[in-house]
Enzyme design. Structure first.
Site, PDB file in Angstrom:
ATOM      1  N   THR A   1     -15.768  12.290  16.406  1.00 50.06           N
ATOM      2  CA  THR A   1     -15.465  11.427  15.278  1.00 50.06           C
ATOM      3  C   THR A   1     -15.893  12.103  13.978  1.00 50.06           C
ATOM      4  O   THR A   1     -16.556  13.136  14.003  1.00 50.06           O
ATOM      5  CB  THR A   1     -16.136  10.039  15.423  1.00 50.06           C
ATOM      6  N   PHE A   2     -15.505  11.484  12.878  1.00 48.69           N
ATOM      7  CA  PHE A   2     -15.849  12.008  11.558  1.00 48.69           C
ATOM      8  C   PHE A   2     -16.728  11.000  10.833  1.00 48.69           C
ATOM      9  O   PHE A   2     -16.512   9.781  10.919  1.00 48.69           O
ATOM     10  CB  PHE A   2     -14.572  12.255  10.738  1.00 48.69           C
TER      11      PHE A   2
ATOM     12  N   CYS B   1     -12.013  10.086  18.469  1.00 47.81           N
ATOM     13  CA  CYS B   1     -12.502   9.479  19.694  1.00 47.81           C
ATOM     14  C   CYS B   1     -11.653   9.864  20.897  1.00 47.81           C
ATOM     15  O   CYS B   1     -11.688   9.208  21.933  1.00 47.81           O
ATOM     16  CB  CYS B   1     -12.576   7.950  19.573  1.00 47.81           C
TER      17      CYS B   1
ATOM     18  N   LEU C   1     -22.798   2.735  14.930  1.00 49.08           N
ATOM     19  CA  LEU C   1     -21.407   2.511  14.548  1.00 49.08           C
ATOM     20  C   LEU C   1     -21.100   3.119  13.183  1.00 49.08           C
ATOM     21  O   LEU C   1     -22.007   3.436  12.407  1.00 49.08           O
ATOM     22  CB  LEU C   1     -21.105   1.005  14.539  1.00 49.08           C
TER      23      LEU C   1
END
Lengths: 181, 246
Positions: B82-83, B174, B157
């Site tokens: 993810t970024f 993802c 998150l």
């Protein structure tokens, strides 16, 4: 894996090796509250030791939801059905290398489910003798068959007296029923 | 069951590696003090991160992404690539699931619920899917990836508020093909920043987790992880924070 639960039921255990009252082999016994009537006579201070009629596999449980099936000083470790249901669908199991040794309570493997990576902790000090490589392609075996095909590692125990700190099924089931989720 | 009390800290725009080291220190501390709970809220400078299943990515992937001007860091959390970057609210709850009497699945579900609740404030219909995270239709608005060590959680998150979505085009976020990513700003057509949602998030977290959250403490984003760890683990750190940040 889920950490220590503050209060848990443990049954007193006694190692059998020193006892001369019962013949023969060096085996582990579990203390029970009710001594069966067929049990052989025991010294007064034995406090209810159950005699195994034959060398048999015993299963122990940790309060972080690992099970350990022991046969002498070798064993198999996995996670309980209760644990797998709390984790959700398992997508990956990071297995330790065969030949590595771990202390009791040290993290030895990681299970990933629902984007969460949870560590598993060694119930006893032991060396890894085998790991279930089938889990690399089918990690869901841990969900579907947590106590059989979903086993995680096989071990050689360093100190069987550490089994005294683990629970039997009855105590574990009681603890698990008090666990939420 | 004891009601958890979360101490909340906003750390500003930070380098990922610095906060990763901070989390490692805090996890150890929480393992020895399982009654304490901490909520870290922050943003990261541009970084791509991968999780436990790191064999899926190689040096070529790393080099390519670093050339874009982002860091690339391998972590021990769940989830894939993810970024993280400015404009994205990143939240790391660090607490004992055993103390909370919560399993991992329930914990992740509750985090999703917090974000869904926050989205509702912007009239956005957040939803779940078999892929953990929160979706607006086919687009992911919030990614999740957790680690749980001796029952203590870390990572968490990342909710896109007004993130530059172009960074996501360089990866399959993802690892999920055929789906997109979005942000609150993109969905609503109005600029919504991380600072806009901070107190809303804390409120919704408190409601869903049925916990107390203490007043948000703002820490200087340039502090090293050792200093941050000291501040966060001091039970009475108000004086310390004032001295360091003033």
């Amino acid at each position: 894996m889920f950490g220590r639960i503050a209060a848990r039921a443990t049954l007193p255990l006694q190692t059998y090796a020193q006892s001369q009252a019962i013949q023969g082999t060096n085996r582990l016994l579990k203390a029970r509250r009710h001594v069966p009537s067929f049990c052989c006579s025991l010294p007064n201070n034995a406090r209810g030791i159950h005699c195994s009629q034959s060398l048999q596999t015993e299963t122990y449980y940790s309060d972080s939801h690992e099970w350990l099936r022991v046969d002498g000083d070798t064993g198999t470790i996995g996670i309980t059905d209760h644990a797998q249901s709390k984790l959700g669908d398992i997508v990956f199991v990071e297995l330790p290398e065969v030949g590595t040794s771990f202390e009791k309570d040290e993290s030895f493997a990681v299970i990933e489910s629902v984007k969460a990576a949870s560590d598993l902790m060694m119930p006893v000090t032991a060396e890894i003798t085998d790991s279930n490589t089938a889990l690399q392609d089918t990690p869901e075996l841990v969900n579907n068959s947590p106590t059989e095909d979903g086993w995680i590692v096989k071990v050689k125990l360093s100190d069987t007296s550490e089994l005294n700190n683990l629970m039997d099924k009855a105590a574990y089931d009681k603890m698990a029923s008090e666990d939420s989720d | 069951m004891t009601r958890l009390v979360f101490r909340c800290f906003y750390l500003g725009v930070t380098r990922y590696k610095n906060i990763l080291q901070l989390q490692e220190k805090l996890v150890k501390w929480h393992q020895s003090q399982p009654e304490v709970s901490t909520l870290l809220l922050l943003q990261h400078k541009p970084v791509y991160t991968i999780g436990l299943r790191s064999k899926l990515y190689n040096e070529t992937d790393k080099d390519k992404l670093e050339l874009l001007g982002a860091d690339f860091v391998k972590t021990n959390r769940g989830g894939l690539i993810t970024f993280h970057g400015p404009g994205q609210l990143v939240v790391y709850p660090i607490f004992s699931l055993a103390t909370a009497n919560m399993g991992v699945r329930n914990y992740v579900n509750s985090l999703e619920e917090v974000v869904i609740s926050l989205c509702k404030r912007y009239d956005l219909n957040g939803s779940r899917s078999p892929h953990t995270g929160v979706w607006i239709g086919n687009n992911k608005i919030c990614a999740m990836g957790i680690s749980c060590q001796r029952s203590v959680t870390s990572h968490g998150l990342a909710l896109n508020c007004n993130t530059d979505m172009g960074w996501f085009n360089k990866i399959v976020p993802c690892g999920i093909h055929g789906k997109g990513v979005t942000s609150i700003t993109e969905c609503t057509g109005t600029e919504v920043t991380v600072k806009d949602v901070l107190s809303q998030f804390i409120q919704d977290f408190s409601d869903i987790f049925n916990c107390e959250t203490q007043t948000l403490e703002v820490l200087d984003e340039n502090l090293d992880n050792s200093v941050l760890a000291k501040l966060i683990t001091e039970k009475d750190s108000e004086g310390l924070i004032k001295n360091l940040v003033s």
